[in-house]
Design a protein around this motif. Structure first.
Motif, PDB file in Angstrom:
ATOM      1  N   PHE A 164       0.893  -1.165   0.000  1.00 14.31           N
ATOM      2  CA  PHE A 164       0.000   0.000   0.000  1.00 14.31           C
ATOM      3  C   PHE A 164       0.929   1.212   0.000  1.00 14.31           C
ATOM      4  CE2 PHE A 164      -4.240   1.720   1.681  1.00 14.31           C
ATOM      5  CZ  PHE A 164      -3.931   3.037   1.378  1.00 14.31           C
ATOM      6  N   TYR A 165       0.958   1.911  -1.120  1.00 16.53           N
ATOM      7  CA  TYR A 165       1.935   2.977  -1.315  1.00 16.53           C
ATOM      8  C   TYR A 165       1.251   4.308  -1.607  1.00 16.53           C
ATOM      9  CZ  TYR A 165       4.454  -1.323  -2.595  1.00 16.53           C
ATOM     10  OH  TYR A 165       4.975  -2.591  -2.618  1.00 16.53           O
ATOM     11  N   ILE A 166       1.838   5.386  -1.075  1.00 16.21           N
ATOM     12  CA  ILE A 166       1.463   6.723  -1.523  1.00 16.21           C
ATOM     13  C   ILE A 166       2.672   7.294  -2.252  1.00 16.21           C
ATOM     14  CG2 ILE A 166       0.521   8.965  -0.914  1.00 16.21           C
ATOM     15  CD1 ILE A 166      -0.644   7.798   1.583  1.00 16.21           C
ATOM     16  N   LEU A 167       2.451   7.681  -3.485  1.00 21.77           N
ATOM     17  CA  LEU A 167       3.518   8.087  -4.391  1.00 21.77           C
ATOM     18  C   LEU A 167       3.509   9.598  -4.566  1.00 21.77           C
ATOM     19  CD1 LEU A 167       2.479   5.581  -7.219  1.00 21.77           C
ATOM     20  CD2 LEU A 167       3.884   5.060  -5.214  1.00 21.77           C
ATOM     21  N   SER A 168       4.675  10.208  -4.456  1.00 20.25           N
ATOM     22  CA  SER A 168       4.750  11.637  -4.755  1.00 20.25           C
ATOM     23  C   SER A 168       4.617  11.844  -6.259  1.00 20.25           C
ATOM     24  CB  SER A 168       6.078  12.216  -4.265  1.00 20.25           C
ATOM     25  OG  SER A 168       7.141  11.760  -5.096  1.00 20.25           O
ATOM     26  N   LYS A 169       4.212  13.037  -6.637  1.00 16.60           N
ATOM     27  CA  LYS A 169       4.118  13.340  -8.068  1.00 16.60           C
ATOM     28  C   LYS A 169       5.499  13.260  -8.721  1.00 16.60           C
ATOM     29  CE  LYS A 169       4.221  18.368  -7.258  1.00 16.60           C
ATOM     30  NZ  LYS A 169       3.457  19.631  -7.424  1.00 16.60           N
ATOM     31  N   LYS A 170       6.543  13.507  -7.946  1.00 13.52           N
ATOM     32  CA  LYS A 170       7.911  13.394  -8.467  1.00 13.52           C
ATOM     33  C   LYS A 170       8.230  11.948  -8.816  1.00 13.52           C
ATOM     34  CE  LYS A 170      12.727  14.443  -7.141  1.00 13.52           C
ATOM     35  NZ  LYS A 170      13.249  13.077  -6.970  1.00 13.52           N
ATOM     36  N   LEU A 171       7.885  11.013  -7.924  1.00 12.66           N
ATOM     37  CA  LEU A 171       8.120   9.595  -8.204  1.00 12.66           C
ATOM     38  C   LEU A 171       7.350   9.169  -9.448  1.00 12.66           C
ATOM     39  CD1 LEU A 171       8.104   6.620  -5.703  1.00 12.66           C
ATOM     40  CD2 LEU A 171       6.881   6.489  -7.866  1.00 12.66           C
ATOM     41  N   ILE A 172       6.101   9.563  -9.531  1.00 15.78           N
ATOM     42  CA  ILE A 172       5.277   9.180 -10.680  1.00 15.78           C
ATOM     43  C   ILE A 172       5.906   9.686 -11.975  1.00 15.78           C
ATOM     44  CG2 ILE A 172       3.015   9.459 -11.774  1.00 15.78           C
ATOM     45  CD1 ILE A 172       1.862   9.669  -8.881  1.00 15.78           C
ATOM     46  N   ALA A 173       6.402  10.905 -11.932  1.00 13.26           N
ATOM     47  CA  ALA A 173       7.013  11.491 -13.131  1.00 13.26           C
ATOM     48  C   ALA A 173       8.321  10.793 -13.498  1.00 13.26           C
ATOM     49  CB  ALA A 173       7.260  12.975 -12.914  1.00 13.26           C
ATOM     50  N   GLU A 174       9.003  10.229 -12.510  1.00 11.21           N
ATOM     51  CA  GLU A 174      10.290   9.574 -12.759  1.00 11.21           C
ATOM     52  C   GLU A 174      10.151   8.159 -13.304  1.00 11.21           C
ATOM     53  OE1 GLU A 174      12.977  11.811  -9.287  1.00 11.21           O
ATOM     54  OE2 GLU A 174      12.110   9.831  -8.914  1.00 11.21           O
ATOM     55  N   LEU A 175       8.956   7.588 -13.262  1.00 13.51           N
ATOM     56  CA  LEU A 175       8.752   6.235 -13.774  1.00 13.51           C
ATOM     57  C   LEU A 175       9.049   6.177 -15.267  1.00 13.51           C
ATOM     58  CD1 LEU A 175       5.409   5.404 -11.934  1.00 13.51           C
ATOM     59  CD2 LEU A 175       7.613   4.308 -11.504  1.00 13.51           C
ATOM     60  N   ARG A 176       9.640   5.071 -15.675  1.00  8.70           N
ATOM     61  CA  ARG A 176       9.979   4.913 -17.086  1.00  8.70           C
ATOM     62  C   ARG A 176       9.346   3.642 -17.660  1.00  8.70           C
ATOM     63  NH1 ARG A 176      10.385   9.396 -16.473  1.00  8.70           N
ATOM     64  NH2 ARG A 176      12.191  10.774 -16.666  1.00  8.70           N
ATOM     65  N   ASP A 177      10.065   2.520 -17.619  1.00  9.88           N
ATOM     66  CA  ASP A 177       9.556   1.297 -18.228  1.00  9.88           C
ATOM     67  C   ASP A 177       9.542   0.138 -17.240  1.00  9.88           C
ATOM     68  OD1 ASP A 177      12.261   0.988 -18.009  1.00  9.88           O
ATOM     69  OD2 ASP A 177      12.611   0.470 -20.120  1.00  9.88           O
ATOM     70  N   GLU A 178       9.490   0.434 -15.947  1.00 11.99           N
ATOM     71  CA  GLU A 178       9.476  -0.624 -14.933  1.00 11.99           C
ATOM     72  C   GLU A 178       8.175  -1.434 -15.038  1.00 11.99           C
ATOM     73  OE1 GLU A 178      11.468   3.118 -13.284  1.00 11.99           O
ATOM     74  OE2 GLU A 178       9.577   2.618 -14.291  1.00 11.99           O
ATOM     75  N   THR A 179       8.268  -2.720 -14.721  1.00 10.61           N
ATOM     76  CA  THR A 179       7.073  -3.565 -14.712  1.00 10.61           C
ATOM     77  C   THR A 179       6.746  -4.104 -13.325  1.00 10.61           C
ATOM     78  OG1 THR A 179       8.389  -5.526 -15.298  1.00 10.61           O
ATOM     79  CG2 THR A 179       7.388  -4.281 -17.115  1.00 10.61           C
ATOM     80  N   ASP A 180       7.745  -4.232 -12.448  1.00 10.10           N
ATOM     81  CA  ASP A 180       7.541  -4.782 -11.108  1.00 10.10           C
ATOM     82  C   ASP A 180       7.865  -3.722 -10.060  1.00 10.10           C
ATOM     83  OD1 ASP A 180       8.644  -6.232  -8.534  1.00 10.10           O
ATOM     84  OD2 ASP A 180       7.388  -7.709  -9.570  1.00 10.10           O
ATOM     85  N   PHE A 181       6.883  -3.347  -9.249  1.00 10.13           N
ATOM     86  CA  PHE A 181       7.084  -2.253  -8.308  1.00 10.13           C
ATOM     87  C   PHE A 181       8.068  -2.627  -7.201  1.00 10.13           C
ATOM     88  CE2 PHE A 181       6.179   0.887  -5.071  1.00 10.13           C
ATOM     89  CZ  PHE A 181       5.963   2.043  -5.808  1.00 10.13           C
ATOM     90  N   SER A 182       7.924  -3.828  -6.644  1.00 10.70           N
ATOM     91  CA  SER A 182       8.778  -4.230  -5.527  1.00 10.70           C
ATOM     92  C   SER A 182      10.243  -4.332  -5.930  1.00 10.70           C
ATOM     93  CB  SER A 182       8.316  -5.572  -4.955  1.00 10.70           C
ATOM     94  OG  SER A 182       7.092  -5.431  -4.272  1.00 10.70           O
ATOM     95  N   ASN A 183      10.491  -4.941  -7.066  1.00  8.90           N
ATOM     96  CA  ASN A 183      11.866  -5.241  -7.462  1.00  8.90           C
ATOM     97  C   ASN A 183      12.543  -4.156  -8.289  1.00  8.90           C
ATOM     98  OD1 ASN A 183      12.065  -7.878  -6.241  1.00  8.90           O
ATOM     99  ND2 ASN A 183      10.671  -8.610  -7.833  1.00  8.90           N
ATOM    100  N   GLU A 184      11.753  -3.325  -8.967  1.00  3.52           N
ATOM    101  CA  GLU A 184      12.347  -2.335  -9.858  1.00  3.52           C
ATOM    102  C   GLU A 184      12.174  -0.897  -9.401  1.00  3.52           C
ATOM    103  OE1 GLU A 184      11.799  -3.174 -14.204  1.00  3.52           O
ATOM    104  OE2 GLU A 184      10.462  -4.728 -13.432  1.00  3.52           O
ATOM    105  N   VAL A 185      11.113  -0.611  -8.659  1.00  3.72           N
ATOM    106  CA  VAL A 185      10.867   0.767  -8.231  1.00  3.72           C
ATOM    107  C   VAL A 185      11.364   1.013  -6.812  1.00  3.72           C
ATOM    108  CG1 VAL A 185       9.127   2.559  -7.829  1.00  3.72           C
ATOM    109  CG2 VAL A 185       8.887   0.990  -9.767  1.00  3.72           C
ATOM    110  N   ILE A 186      10.940   0.184  -5.863  1.00  4.38           N
ATOM    111  CA  ILE A 186      11.296   0.419  -4.458  1.00  4.38           C
ATOM    112  C   ILE A 186      12.805   0.555  -4.243  1.00  4.38           C
ATOM    113  CG2 ILE A 186      11.271  -0.590  -2.141  1.00  4.38           C
ATOM    114  CD1 ILE A 186       8.454  -1.576  -2.677  1.00  4.38           C
ATOM    115  N   PRO A 187      13.656  -0.296  -4.836  1.00  2.64           N
ATOM    116  CA  PRO A 187      15.100  -0.146  -4.596  1.00  2.64           C
ATOM    117  C   PRO A 187      15.653   1.226  -4.982  1.00  2.64           C
ATOM    118  CG  PRO A 187      14.648  -2.300  -5.526  1.00  2.64           C
ATOM    119  CD  PRO A 187      13.364  -1.526  -5.626  1.00  2.64           C
ATOM    120  N   LYS A 188      15.017   1.919  -5.892  1.00  3.01           N
ATOM    121  CA  LYS A 188      15.468   3.256  -6.286  1.00  3.01           C
ATOM    122  C   LYS A 188      15.204   4.285  -5.191  1.00  3.01           C
ATOM    123  CE  LYS A 188      14.609   2.401 -11.218  1.00  3.01           C
ATOM    124  NZ  LYS A 188      13.860   2.838 -12.423  1.00  3.01           N
TER     125      LYS A 188
END
Length: 229
Positions: free
Chosen positions: A172-196
């Motif tokens: 259950f995540y709350i995402l800043s607008k900055k994080l949303i804007a930084e997304l590119r081509d990730e497919t898995d949130f746990s393994n590809e987004v969270i570590p960043k």
């Protein structure tokens, strides 16, 4: 604030229940999980919900269309599952340039969502992500979180059999607008987004009931302890 609810999964571990009922509609003491989520989110001021559909999508769509929250809900059908971050990437515009919520709708949650939103609003300036966490009795099945003294995420251990504690990611995540804007081509949130966002994510622990409705055993447990009667 708007929220994307991930509800497209097959629910294979819950068979035979999910042979006829999509996982997001399994009832907790008579009330479908999806209804519980929609009511809880709308009650704390979330204005619009987007739900991704795949397995038994027509059944879910029909349920939503007859529900009292239908006017607040949009749906998106995925012919092929896009992944937890893939769905987010495909629907970034849904947030209209604002912070937003991403959650897995196959969990039963009694956490104080309003409190979580407040924590996100008051988060340290370096944090672009706020994560709900809970204590689990089965850490080997969860993403286990390591935090510092300010509850900032240091590391996450995904389904590890080593001892990293029992503070688990509730997805259950709350995402800043900055994080949303930084997304590119990730497919898995746990393994590809969270570590960043190690060092840039606030972890908020709940002491309230939180259950991954993933197996017949956890589903039966939810029926026993849920406050919904």
């Amino acid at each position: 604030m708007r929220a994307i609810l991930l509800a497209a999964g097959l629910g294979t571990r819950l068979r035979p229940l999910t042979d006829t009922t999509p996982k997001c509609l399994v009832p907790i003491n008579g009330k479908p999980l999806l209804d519980i989520w929609c009511e809880s989110l709308l009650a704390v001021g979330v204005t619009r919900l987007l739900i991704n559909l795949h397995y038994k999508s027509e059944q879910v769509q029909q349920h939503i269309s007859k529900s009292k929250f239908a006017k607040n809900v949009e749906t998106i059908f995925e012919p092929q599952l896009l992944g937890t971050a893939g769905t987010l990437n495909a629907n970034k515009q849904f947030f209209e340039g604002h912070d937003g919520i991403l959650l897995h709708a196959d969990n039963y949650c009694e956490a104080d969502i309003k409190q979580l939103i407040s924590a996100h609003t008051d988060r340290p300036s370096k944090c672009d992500l706020t994560m709900l966490a809970f204590r689990t009795q089965t850490p080997q099945t969860c993403g286990i979180l390591e935090v510092d003294e300010q509850n900032i995420l240091k590391q996450m251990y995904e389904k590890s059999h080593d001892d990293h504690g029992n503070l688990a990611n509730a997805a259950f995540y709350i995402l800043s607008k900055k994080l949303i804007a930084e997304l590119r081509d990730e497919t898995d949130f746990s393994n590809e987004v969270i570590p960043k966002y190690f060092g840039k994510a606030l972890v908020v622990e709940t002491a309230e009931t939180f259950i991954d409705i993933g197996t017949p055993e956890t589903y039966a447990h939810a029926q026993q302890v849920a406050k919904i009667r």
